[in-house]
Design an enzyme around this catalytic site. Structure first.
Site, PDB file in Angstrom:
ATOM      1  N   ASN A  45      -4.013 109.973  -0.028  1.00  0.00           N
ATOM      2  CA  ASN A  45      -3.934 111.361   0.433  1.00  0.00           C
ATOM      3  C   ASN A  45      -3.152 111.455   1.741  1.00  0.00           C
ATOM      4  OD1 ASN A  45      -5.482 112.224  -1.718  1.00  0.00           O
ATOM      5  ND2 ASN A  45      -7.331 112.591  -0.515  1.00  0.00           N
ATOM      6  N   ASP A 251      -8.093 114.403   5.350  1.00  0.00           N
ATOM      7  CA  ASP A 251      -6.984 113.458   5.240  1.00  0.00           C
ATOM      8  C   ASP A 251      -5.670 114.111   5.669  1.00  0.00           C
ATOM      9  OD1 ASP A 251      -8.785 111.593   4.173  1.00  0.00           O
ATOM     10  OD2 ASP A 251      -8.477 112.380   2.156  1.00  0.00           O
TER      11      ASP A 251
END
Length: 300
Positions: A45, A251
């Site tokens: 991510n 993220d």
């Protein structure tokens, strides 16, 4: 001259997502919506989020030789991530089981799979990537001993960013390298342990800094973030948006902050930019699919 703005060392998972009206209690079964499969994992991510913003990004991770692994590789390459550091084999690709409620909040259970096989020897074998990278980012969905090896292999002038998720106590050597250590409320409480003697996030930031990191960022969701270093504590506001799915938003925040730090931004400035990127990410479903481009982040 660095070849990469950001080296991400971490996990890559297939996210199996189901919408639910509410999360089940112990022993209870609830019906959900259709199952959808998305590329995810905290490492993958972060790499995609940074590359979408224009960062020259390389991923060091381990995948299984299976359909989920191919899905993840395709996603990385489509975003512009260099996959030269991606290793294949040893175990099935990691899987995350995710439920999302109507407010956009999620609960996640991870089966690490190949992520658990990313070993210290793999880090040592990839030392050329560390020497070529301005900033290195890691998380804790890979073995802790592997993260320790990451710290040992950092280039002299590079910067290390750690999001300790899922949280666990950290060795002094790892804490001392963090610049910053990025935590949410749950992660802060776990890492502080018995020294978490306050309910105030500002106190968490100061207490965490006293444990040895060079700087600390405490993310507060819709309330923004707190940044803390030797110069003091600064509150960073968030951007108000209608949340659809919070999966992977942390993220996106970490990737954007790491990239901006490597570009020379001060910590508070980088965190403010990262808060906008994280806010943009929650307005769309999924993790990697939701990450904004540089133009979309600037527009927000």
């Amino acid at each position: 001259m660095y070849d990469y703005d950001l080296l991400v060392v971490g996990s890559a998972n297939a996210d199996l997502v189901i919408d639910v009206e509410r999360r089940p209690a112990a022993g209870e079964t609830v019906l959900g919506g259709d199952l959808s499969v998305h590329p995810g994992g905290k490492g993958a991510n972060q790499a995609v989020a940074a590359a979408r913003l224009g960062a020259r990004t390389v991923l060091l991770a381990r995948l299984g030789d299976d359909a989920h692994g191919r899905l993840l590789l395709d996603s990385q390459r489509a975003a512009g991530v260099d996959t030269v550091g991606v290793l294949v084999g040893g175990a099935p690709t990691g899987v995350a089981l995710i439920t999302v409620d109507p407010s956009g909040d999620n609960s996640i259970v991870v089966s690490p799979g190949a992520n658990a096989r990313l070993a210290p020897a793999d880090i040592r074998a990839a030392v050329s990537l560390f020497l070529a990278s301005r900033v290195v980012s890691a998380q804790l969905e890979i073995p802790l001993e592997t993260v320790v090896e990451v710290v040992r292999n950092l280039a002299q002038d590079s910067r290390f960013v750690l999001n300790p998720s899922p949280p666990r106590p950290l060795p002094t050597q790892v804490l001392a390298a963090c610049d910053p250590l990025i935590v949410n409320e749950h992660e802060a409480r776990v890492i502080l342990g018995d020294s978490c003697v306050s309910e105030e996030p500002a106190d968490w930031a100061r207490l965490l800094l006293a444990k040895g990191p060079r700087s600390v960022v405490v993310t507060l969701g819709a309330e923004g973030a707190l940044v803390c270093d030797s110069s003091g504590l600064t509150r960073v506001p968030s951007v108000k948006v209608d949340a659809v799915d919070t999966t992977g938003a942390g993220d996106a925040f970490t990737a954007a902050l790491a990239w901006r730090l490597g570009s020379g931004s001060a910590l508070a400035e980088a965190a403010a930019y990262a808060a906008r990127v994280g806010a943009a990410a929650v307005t769309k479903r999924g993790a990697q699919e939701s990450y904004p481009t540089l133009a979309e982040a600037d527009a927000l």
